[in-house]
Scaffold this motif. Structure first.
Motif, mmCIF file in Angstrom:
data_model
loop_
_atom_site.group_PDB
_atom_site.id
_atom_site.type_symbol
_atom_site.label_atom_id
_atom_site.label_comp_id
_atom_site.label_asym_id
_atom_site.label_seq_id
_atom_site.Cartn_x
_atom_site.Cartn_y
_atom_site.Cartn_z
ATOM 1 N N HIS A 473 -8.742 -7.258 11.150
ATOM 2 C CA HIS A 473 -8.703 -5.671 10.719
ATOM 3 C C HIS A 473 -10.219 -5.250 11.010
ATOM 4 O O HIS A 473 -10.443 -4.234 10.883
ATOM 5 N N PRO A 477 -7.263 -2.140 14.023
ATOM 6 C CA PRO A 477 -6.524 -1.898 12.863
ATOM 7 C C PRO A 477 -5.271 -2.650 12.763
ATOM 8 O O PRO A 477 -4.691 -2.874 11.562
ATOM 9 N N HIS A 539 -0.640 -6.088 9.355
ATOM 10 C CA HIS A 539 -2.119 -6.042 9.068
ATOM 11 C C HIS A 539 -2.355 -7.315 8.518
ATOM 12 O O HIS A 539 -1.586 -7.865 7.815
ATOM 13 N N PRO A 771 -10.819 -0.266 9.592
ATOM 14 C CA PRO A 771 -10.683 -0.033 11.315
ATOM 15 C C PRO A 771 -11.606 1.062 11.838
ATOM 16 O O PRO A 771 -11.874 1.820 11.105
#
Length: 817
Positions: A473, A477, A539, A771
């Motif tokens: 990350h 993102p 993520h 991000p």
């Protein structure tokens, strides 16, 4: 009658006489190996597909058998002779090696129109008559790929030394897609002589080919089936290890729970997947994020672990333990071995061909990146001291995926945990003995491979590695869906793009789109030779689980999407493990709020719903020597057999996972299996033996143990990627000289685990870097969209407490529009 014709006829008589004498001799020889010959004569009346099978016709120059060639490689002194010492007829072919440093010399068919034509999906019985003064003889096989050309396929078996003519026969694996010809023969790779004659190849496809299975339906025969177990795991299972008892060791240590660590509460449990019962195991140290690997005798070596958690403000990182233990399944107990040279938290652990273990990477006792290699001697049952453990003084990252290759070198695939990849291309070949590290090109997004999945694809003989998914990350993102493949036996190994990971849905039912992929995914080799891909999240900070599973087929390089998905989220600290009966166990999930999922899921792949499974009725011996033939009986025809190494997995990583193909010699329901003579392909230890029928349905596995003693032939090593050793990595990526003193660890930046622990509870993970597309003023809104609430602030590095009230992302901290 001319003298020449008389000579040929008499030679033929002598050959037939030799054949009769051989049948008795070979029966005695086979009895010495615990076997009787399956067939002294070819059992099939199918046509022989070999041109000039008896070597009687010479080429235009009259010097060598037509349609055969002199081939081989390496540093050796050799001679080829057309001899009258034939099994039948007037001619045979003799190869002599008088000196060998490396390489081999082969007697096999030319790679042209002489090479036999084959049909995809079929199998062929290959046989020849031979005699040799060396035990170092292998039957070797190449195939012609319509796109890639001629490529090495496999060594089928190792031939016992024989003073009289003996017949060897072996069945090929199923001819893979895109293959139209094969060539094969005997390779001599030790000093001595080899004489061959009377080659034969017949189509052995006696069972009908299975019909195409488009699996367009939604039933379990297409998608498989998940079941969530009633009883939850009693521990936070961060590590799962399949024992040769069939039970599963689940290791938590402190389980990512600071309170448990402070209280000295460390846990492990052994699960019996047949009964569903758990047995608590006293756990002497915090094995949270340790390394682990199977030893040749079935014990489990546990490497390091957690000495201390990171400080609350994030200025001091996690610290690694120097201590090490083995878990003994017979005693259900951890036993201490000597300490390692340095501390290791998140280390790799790779089994070597001699039964030893090499451990690399992780964080040391000072929270710095460990640059010290650790070498565990299986024979001595201890970690070797400095001076015996070879050092490259290179930092490999955390949980670096280090895969043992057939020539004893290690392949670092680029998969790791936390942060960016290593300098250079992000993937490399490490020669531990020579201390050289050579970059390998082609890995895409090498800085976004945090907790990607890497594995040596089945069969291990192909030496192909797949690396899938991953994220970071701090760079992007979202996790990506890239899959890269590398053939480590190619002349110049390089990653090439593979098919993208299939996409799944999120918790709210919406589907992934665009380039959205997965991190924390699991990849599990199944006994049918395919790979189950399951679990994961969008993520890298343990949010947005993805519910999806697919099946990768190495033979076709395709994913079958749309398998049944585990109903339990499997993100950070999850793992999936193949069980002996062919099911897959999935455990763990550690979201960013510090909770831990303790439900256990079990998956039945589609092969459970495609009719009765073949059965292994008997196994002649449970102890297998390298290069040997091992007899089994089955209840019906099967098309392949294999060994699978039991899993020891954590954090999407099990670098020792592998399936080893076992070429077959078949006589009805009695089968002789040929085990490789190369321990680097199948490191010693316990393996699951299974067979597969023509419908792709595998048997329940039987346990067998390979080695560590009893190797009967020199290991067979191909000349793959030799030039890698000639072009080591440039200086600056690791000092390969002798140490002038104690080497310091690699200083890592704060937040190397991807988390800022200065907000909320000390176990709360706020992304260390947001991000790039999220401006500072919008960070609280972004965190809220990911499920974060109001957080206490100890140090506001990210500007989340805009009104300075000591509470991050409270009412006054959001941008007003």
């Amino acid at each position: 009658m001319t003298p020449h014709h008389s000579y040929r006829r008499n030679a033929g008589r002598r050959g037939r006489g030799r054949k009769r004498l051989f049948l008795t001799a070979f029966a005695l020889l086979a009895a010495g190996f615990g076997l009787a010959p399956l067939d002294a004569e070819p059992a099939s009346a199918a046509p022989n597909l070999i041109t000039n099978a008896g070597l009687e016709t010479l080429d235009a120059q009259g010097e060598f058998p037509e349609c055969f060639e002199k081939s081989g490689w390496g540093d050796n002194d050799y001679a080829y002779t057309v001899t009258d010492d034939a099994h039948s007829g007037a001619r045979a072919l003799r190869v002599d090696l008088t000196r060998r440093a490396d390489g081999d010399r082969k007697a096999m068919m030319l790679e042209n129109a002489c090479a036999p034509q084959v049909t995809e999906g079929h199998q062929y019985d290959l046989s020849l008559w031979y005699k040799s003064t060396s035990p170092d003889v292998a039957m070797t096989l190449f195939r012609h790929d319509k796109t890639a050309g001629w490529v090495f396929w496999a060594d089928l078996n190792t031939l016992p030394q024989s003073v009289a003519y003996a017949r060897t026969e072996v069945r090929t694996p199923v001819i893979p897609p895109n293959t139209d010809q094969i060539t094969w023969g005997a390779a001599l790779y030790g000093v001595g002589s080899l004489t061959t004659d009377d080659y034969a190849m017949v189509d052995a496809t006696v069972v009908p080919e299975p019909p195409a299975d488009p699996c367009e339906g939604k039933g379990p025969e297409c998608r498989g089936q998940w079941t969530v177990q009633t009883a939850q795991s009693p521990v936070r299972a961060i590590h799962s290890v399949l024992l040769h008892t069939g039970k599963v060791l689940l290791i938590a240590g402190s389980g990512n729970d600071r309170d448990a660590f402070a209280a000295g509460t460390f846990k492990s449990s052994v699960l019996d997947p047949v009964t569903g019962r758990y047995t608590d195991i006293p756990t002497p140290s915090d094995f949270f994020c340790a390394g682990h690997v199977q030893l040749p005798d079935g014990r489990v070596l546990v490497v390091g672990g957690n000495k201390d958690y990171a400080s609350a403000d994030g200025t001091v990182g996690y610290k690694g333990l120097r201590t090490s233990y083995v878990f003994d399944p017979k005693l259900n107990k951890y036993l201490k071995v000597n300490d390692m040279l340095a501390g290791h938290w998140y280390p790799s652990a790779t089994a070597l061909g001699n039964g030893d273990v090499l451990s690399l990477g992780g964080l040391g006792e000072d929270a710095a990146g460990t640059v010290v290699n650790e070498h565990f001697s299986y024979a001595q049952n201890k970690w070797l001291p400095m001076g015996e453990a070879k050092q490259a003084w290179s930092f490999w990252g955390l949980y670096p995926a280090m895969i043992l290759l057939q020539d004893g070198r290690l392949f670092y695939s680029g998969s790791h945990t936390f942060g960016v990849g290593l300098p250079g291309t992000g993937a490399s070949v490490y020669d531990y003995e020579k201390g050289t590290i050579t970059d390998v090109p082609g890995l895409r997004k090498k800085d976004e491979r945090d907790q990607s999945a890497s594995l040596l694809l089945p069969p291990a003989q192909d030496q192909k590695v797949l690396t899938a998914g991953g994220g970071n990350h701090t760079v992007s993102p979202d996790a990506h869906r890239l899959v890269d493949l590398i053939d480590l036996k190619a002349a110049s190994p390089a990653y090439v793009p593979g098919p993208d990971l299939p996409q799944g849905r999120y918790k709210d039912g919406t589907f992934q789109k665009g380039a959205e992929g997965k991190v924390y995914l699991s990849a599990v080799i199944l006994p049918d030779g395919k790979v189950l891909e399951t679990g994961g999240a969008l993520h890298t900070y343990r949010e947005d689980p993805v519910f999806e599973a697919s099946m990768y087929d190495p033979a076709t390089n395709t994913f079958q999407p749309g398998l049944a998905a585990d109903p339990v989220p499997r993100t950070y600290h999850s793992s999936s493990t193949l069980l002996p009966d062919g099911r897959v166990l999935s455990v763990g999930d550690n979201p960013g709020d510090g909770s831990f999922e303790q439900r256990v899921s079990i998956y039945k792949p589609p092969y459970f719903f495609k009719g009765a499974r073949p059965k292994i009725m008997s196994v002649a011996s449970q102890n297998w020597a390298y290069g040997s033939a091992q007899r089994i009986t089955v209840d019906r025809p099967v098309v392949k057999a294999s060994l699978i190494r039991p899993a020891a997995v954590t954090h999407s990583s099990d670098p020792n996972q592998r399936l080893v193909d076992l070429p077959m010699t078949v006589n009805g329901n009695t089968i002789d299996l040929s085990l490789t003579s190369n321990p680097n392909l199948a490191p010693p230890g316990w393996y699951m033996l299974s067979v597969v029928d023509a419908k792709g349905v595998p048997s329940v596995s039987k346990w067998v143990r390979i080695g560590p003693q009893g190797q009967v032939a020199a290991q067979r090593v191909q000349s793959w990627a030799d030039e890698l050793a000639a072009e080591p990595r440039a200086p600056g990526h690791g000092d390969h000289g002798k140490p002038k003193g104690k080497r310091p660890g690699v200083k890592l930046p704060e937040g190397y685990d991807g988390c800022d622990h200065a907000y909320g509870e000390v176990s709360t993970c706020v992304p260390w870097k947001f991000p790039v597309k999220v401006p500072t003023a919008d960070r609280c809104a972004w965190l809220k969209s990911k499920g974060y609430g109001v957080l206490d602030v100890r140090r506001d590095r990210h500007g989340l407490d805009r009104n300075k009230d000591g509470r991050a992302c409270g009412k006054g901290d959001f941008r007003t529009r």
